[in-house]
Design an enzyme around this catalytic site. Structure first.
Site, PDB file in Angstrom:
ATOM      1  CB  VAL A  18      39.067  37.310  31.526  1.00 15.56           C
ATOM      2  CG1 VAL A  18      40.274  36.628  30.739  1.00 15.56           C
ATOM      3  CG2 VAL A  18      37.729  37.579  30.615  1.00 15.56           C
ATOM      4  CB  SER A  19      37.716  38.755  36.750  1.00 16.90           C
ATOM      5  OG  SER A  19      38.984  39.120  37.110  1.00 16.90           O
ATOM      6  CB  THR A  20      35.354  43.608  34.659  1.00 20.64           C
ATOM      7  OG1 THR A  20      35.577  43.350  36.306  1.00 20.64           O
ATOM      8  CG2 THR A  20      34.204  42.836  34.288  1.00 20.64           C
ATOM      9  CG  ASP A  21      40.104  42.746  37.971  1.00 23.62           C
ATOM     10  OD1 ASP A  21      39.702  41.819  37.801  1.00 23.62           O
ATOM     11  OD2 ASP A  21      40.404  42.724  39.286  1.00 23.62           O
ATOM     12  CD  GLU A  22      41.942  38.083  36.238  1.00 25.85           C
ATOM     13  OE1 GLU A  22      42.472  37.499  36.982  1.00 25.85           O
ATOM     14  OE2 GLU A  22      40.851  37.417  35.503  1.00 25.85           O
TER      15      GLU A  22
END
Length: 487
Positions: A18-22
């Site tokens: 996961v990326s931070t914005d997800e």
């Protein structure tokens, strides 16, 4: 994450990301990804405990991720038989990166399975599906990037600030607001550089010694001071799209691609002061050590015989050492016959030379300087005309792309024509008050003489460098002082 030992059997690997914005987006949490992948393994009858590789908070835009790198090392060792992801974009959003990874997997006889898209790269149909989906994913990402760029371009043209606020400002509702405390430091930095003759190093050192922190609460550096002195935000100009950050190495774009909006921001430094600093920055090259050396004419003194620099040397026994200025060509190469000169004598001749100069500034010298001032003014006007035309050109491109309305384009055209007309009028009426210029030169000379008498050498030297371009020593008491353009 599960610890494992590398046994004889090849293992199934589950990769989650996961990326931070997800983080808050439904359906992509790390726990849910793990549950779905483990359920798939049970449904397929794979009883061995899978290995988990989890990248938490990493974007799929590049492949430099800790757990992905660890997974690739295990693939290279031959310990992995299958790699499972919930969706294709968990591994990468770029088709070229996907194909590169899959080629690596194929070389090591590792199958790649995406359970949402229901394919296995061990089959020809799976590989074909993967390439099609990858192309679609990359196309969609490019579309998103273009939409983001267009929105940011529109915001920049409206004077909205799009990144972190620079030192001297606070960011409130995407608009810069002057920070009273920091703005005083900005003004001081410009004054130290322009009026006091301090270099980047000396300014950074003084701010650090006084305990004044930067925006990031770190110490000041040569680079941070230079960036401040060259940032047009302080004269109220917004510049965006200047740097290409699409690759790891940042590259400055052609200036025609920049978005430049004059008078869009609250200014801290008036335009005249800012431009004067820019003129000084690419000026005469003085070695950094010469700028801060405790010798008044270090970096300025030239040999009258060969034009080489004259630097400080020490003569005599240790108990009676004395400073001397010596031609570097004589000292290092033996190609000049110039003698050495007592440093205190040379500095005394220089001071007397300044005193005589202040009494003998003649009309021809002032006329010559006035002519230089007019030429610089003319170049500045031509640059303003060029900038106005380039801004209009960018507006035409924005209108063609549907980013702005016709009325906005017409307003920019009117503005360009007005600026060009004003610039041409300035060019035809530019004149220099020679009396005022002569008075300015004399006052500056008097200030420097006073500094030599009363300030520490390093500070006095900084002021000397704001007035003097070079000093040429021909022989005893015979020196030439060449002044900088006082504009």
């Amino acid at each position: 994450m599960n610890e494992f030992s590398l046994e004889n059997a090849r293992s199934v690997a589950l990769y989650c990301r996961v990326s931070t914005d997800e983080q808050a987006r439904e359906g992509v949490s790390l726990d849910e990804q793990q549950d779905r992948l483990k359920a798939y393994c049970r449904a397929m009858g794979w009883d061995e405990i899978p290995l988990l590789f989890i990248d938490d908070g990493y974007s799929a835009k590049n492949l430099d991720r800790p757990q992905l790198n660890k997974l690739l090392k295990e693939v290279d060792k031959g310990t992995i038989s299958r790699i499972l992801v919930t969706k294709l974009d968990r591994l990468s959003r770029r088709l070229l990166d996907l194909l590169k990874l899959i080629d690596t997997f194929q070389d090591h006889k590792v199958s790649f399975i995406s359970i949402s898209e229901s394919f296995d790269t061990n089959t020809p149909s799976g590989r074909l599906t993967l390439q099609v989906l990858g192309a679609v994913a990359e196309f969609e990402r490019e579309r998103i990037r273009e939409r983001v760029f267009d929105n940011m371009l529109h915001a920049a043209n409206q004077g909205k600030w799009l990144t972190q606020s620079p030192y001297g400002y606070d960011l409130i509702n995407k608009e810069l607001v002057i920070n009273d405390t920091e703005s005083k430091v900005v003004k001081r930095v410009f004054d130290l550089y322009l009026q006091k003759g301090f270099g980047y190093y000396s300014i950074a050192k003084q701010l650090n010694e006084e305990g004044i922190p930067s925006k990031q609460k770190k110490e000041w550096s040569i680079r941070s001071i230079k960036l401040m002195l060259t940032n047009p935000v302080y004269k109220g100009t917004l510049v965006w799209n200047r740097i290409d950050r699409s690759n790891q190495k940042q590259v400055e774009k052609d200036d025609e691609e920049w978005v430049v909006v004059e008078h869009a921001l609250p200014l801290i430094i008036d335009e005249h002061t800012w431009e004067a600093v820019q003129k000084k920055i690419p000026g005469k090259k003085i070695h950094p050590r010469s700028k801060t050396s405790p010798h008044l004419l270090g970096g300025l003194l030239k040999c009258g015989r060969c034009c080489a620099a004259m630097s400080i040397s020490w003569m005599g026994p240790k108990t009676k050492r004395r400073r001397v200025y010596r031609c570097s060509a004589n000292k290092n190469k033996g190609t000049c016959t110039s003698k050495w000169y007592n440093a205190s004598d040379v500095e005394s001749w220089f001071k007397r030379g300044l005193q005589q100069l202040s009494k003998s500034i003649n009309q021809s010298y002032v006329i010559m300087i006035a002519s230089q001032v007019k030429e610089e003014e003319k170049r500045e006007i031509q640059q303003q005309i060029h900038s106005a035309k380039n801004r209009y050109k960018r507006k035409v491109e924005a209108y063609t792309a549907g980013l702005i309305e016709l009325k906005d384009l017409q307003a920019e055209k009117d503005r360009m024509e007005r600026l060009v007309e004003e610039a041409k009028n300035r060019e035809s009426t530019t004149s220099v008050n020679t009396s005022e210029l002569e008075d300015k030169v004399n006052k500056k000379i008097a200030t420097v003489i006073d500094a030599i008498d009363n300030l520490p050498v390093v500070e006095a030297k900084s002021l000397v460098q704001t007035l003097v371009e070079k000093v040429v020593l021909y022989e005893e008491k015979n020196i030439e002082i060449v002044l900088l353009n006082p504009s």
